[in-house]
Scaffold this motif. Structure first.
Motif, short mmCIF file in Angstrom:
data_model
loop_
_atom_site.label_atom_id
_atom_site.label_comp_id
_atom_site.label_asym_id
_atom_site.label_seq_id
_atom_site.Cartn_x
_atom_site.Cartn_y
_atom_site.Cartn_z
N ILE A 99 -34.92 31.97 23.62
CA ILE A 99 -33.62 31.77 24.27
C ILE A 99 -32.97 30.13 25.11
CG2 ILE A 99 -31.34 32.62 25.46
CD1 ILE A 99 -32.79 35.45 24.88
N LYS A 153 -27.18 27.23 14.07
CA LYS A 153 -27.86 26.77 15.42
C LYS A 153 -29.52 27.26 15.42
CE LYS A 153 -24.28 24.61 17.42
NZ LYS A 153 -23.56 24.62 18.72
N VAL A 154 -29.29 28.86 14.98
CA VAL A 154 -30.82 29.95 15.75
C VAL A 154 -31.78 30.23 13.86
CG1 VAL A 154 -31.35 31.72 16.25
CG2 VAL A 154 -29.54 31.13 17.70
N ASN A 155 -31.23 29.82 13.53
CA ASN A 155 -31.60 30.46 12.05
C ASN A 155 -32.22 28.77 11.49
OD1 ASN A 155 -31.42 32.95 12.60
ND2 ASN A 155 -30.31 33.57 10.93
N GLY A 158 -34.78 34.27 15.46
CA GLY A 158 -33.54 34.46 14.83
C GLY A 158 -33.00 35.49 14.86
N LEU A 175 -33.13 25.20 14.85
CA LEU A 175 -33.90 26.00 16.18
C LEU A 175 -35.50 26.56 14.71
CD1 LEU A 175 -35.11 27.31 18.89
CD2 LEU A 175 -34.65 29.26 17.78
N LEU A 218 -23.07 29.83 14.75
CA LEU A 218 -24.69 30.74 15.72
C LEU A 218 -26.02 30.22 14.49
CD1 LEU A 218 -26.11 31.33 18.54
CD2 LEU A 218 -24.96 33.17 17.90
N TYR A 219 -25.70 31.50 13.78
CA TYR A 219 -26.57 30.97 12.34
C TYR A 219 -27.35 30.01 11.90
CZ TYR A 219 -26.35 36.46 11.53
OH TYR A 219 -26.18 38.00 11.67
#
Length: 291
Positions: free
Chosen positions: A36, A75-77, A56, A80, A72-73
């Motif tokens: 996180i 950046k994270v999925n 994710g 990252l 955001l999807y």
């Protein structure tokens, strides 16, 4: 002993896999790192044989979201996942396992229309969630070489005790309703226990490539609901004749196709050299519905 790092604390799949491997205490050592905040970047992955990336944003109601959520999807999925894989390789990890999804092949086919994914089916995401997973795959794949094995998993809907998504919704219907519409369809699903065994085999066999784990039997949604009902010693009547009504309503209520639409893998695609389907569909539902 294999040393495994799960990137993504408190995830459903990561937690289930760690618990599953606890049955093999002399074979595997498992640690988890929270993704996180950015502190994970300061942690060395050196010494781990495997990084299993489960962090994710899960699939949810994505029909009405703004650009901020879509970013955001991404950046994270996507970003990252790629960054984690790059770090794993730079730190000398020998295998990276990425949880992608069947969603890279798009949405379910409407009621009455078949959609079977074969080895020749080209991924065509239908939305930004599917794109975020496929773009992650495309960023991770080039890192694969003889010393850095990459496993990409494209499972269908995963279910099990305390899982989220459509399964618990259907299970609730199964326990409360006296009847349920019978609509003929075909969906691939994956019990979390079967998934955990598959991942364990990926590690033991030092695999590399794209894989499609799924239950041996495809599911018919209506029969699945009936089986859940029977697991609770309840009687559920399946009523035929609703197919035409759902076909008319589906364009207005997208949830209908998510439940009764068709989306399955060709059975040859889901096979593996060692049998990983330890639980049949009926057995898995009994395990899931245990009190």
């Amino acid at each position: 002993m294999k040393k495994i790092l799960i990137t993504g604390a408190d995830s459903y799949i990561g937690t289930a896999f760690e618990k599953y491997l606890s049955a093999f205490p002399s074979d595997y050592s498992v640690d988890t790192v929270d993704m996180i905040d950015g502190s994970w970047r300061e942690r060395s992955f050196s010494g781990y044989d495997v990084v299993f990336h489960v962090a994710g944003i899960a699939h949810s109601d994505i029909s009405k979201v703004g650009d901020e959520v879509k970013e955001l999807y991404k950046k994270v999925n996507t970003e990252l996942a790629i960054e984690t894989a790059e770090k794993a390789k730079a730190d000398g990890v020998s295998q990276f396992i990425f949880m992608s999804s069947m969603i890279v092949y798009g949405d379910s086919a409407p009621i009455g229309k078949e959609k079977v994914i074969t080895k020749d089916t080209v991924p065509t995401p239908a939305n930004f969630y599917g794109n975020s997973k496929l773009n992650a795959e495309n960023g991770i794949e080039p890192l694969r070489d003889e010393s850095f094995k990459v496993v990409i998993l494209r499972p269908p809907m995963i279910y099990g005790k305390d899982s989220k998504g459509n399964y618990p919704v259907l299970a609730k219907y199964a326990q409360k309703l006296p009847f349920f519409p019978y609509v003929k369809n075909k969906r691939s699903m994956l019990y979390v226990g079967n998934l955990c065994e598959f991942i364990r085999l990926m590690i033991d066999n030092a695999e590399s490539g794209i894989f499609f784990p799924a239950n041996k039997e495809d599911s018919v949604t209506s029969l699945l609901v009936k089986t859940v009902s029977e697991a609770h010693n309840k009687k559920l009547l399946l009523v035929k004749g609703f197919g035409w009504l759902f076909r008319l309503a589906a364009p207005l209520v997208p949830k209908i196709n998510k439940i009764f639409g068709n989306l399955s893998y060709d059975e040859k695609l889901t096979e593996y050299s060692t049998e990983y389907r330890l639980f049949s569909l009926e057995e898995s539902i009994k395990e899931t519905e245990k009190q």
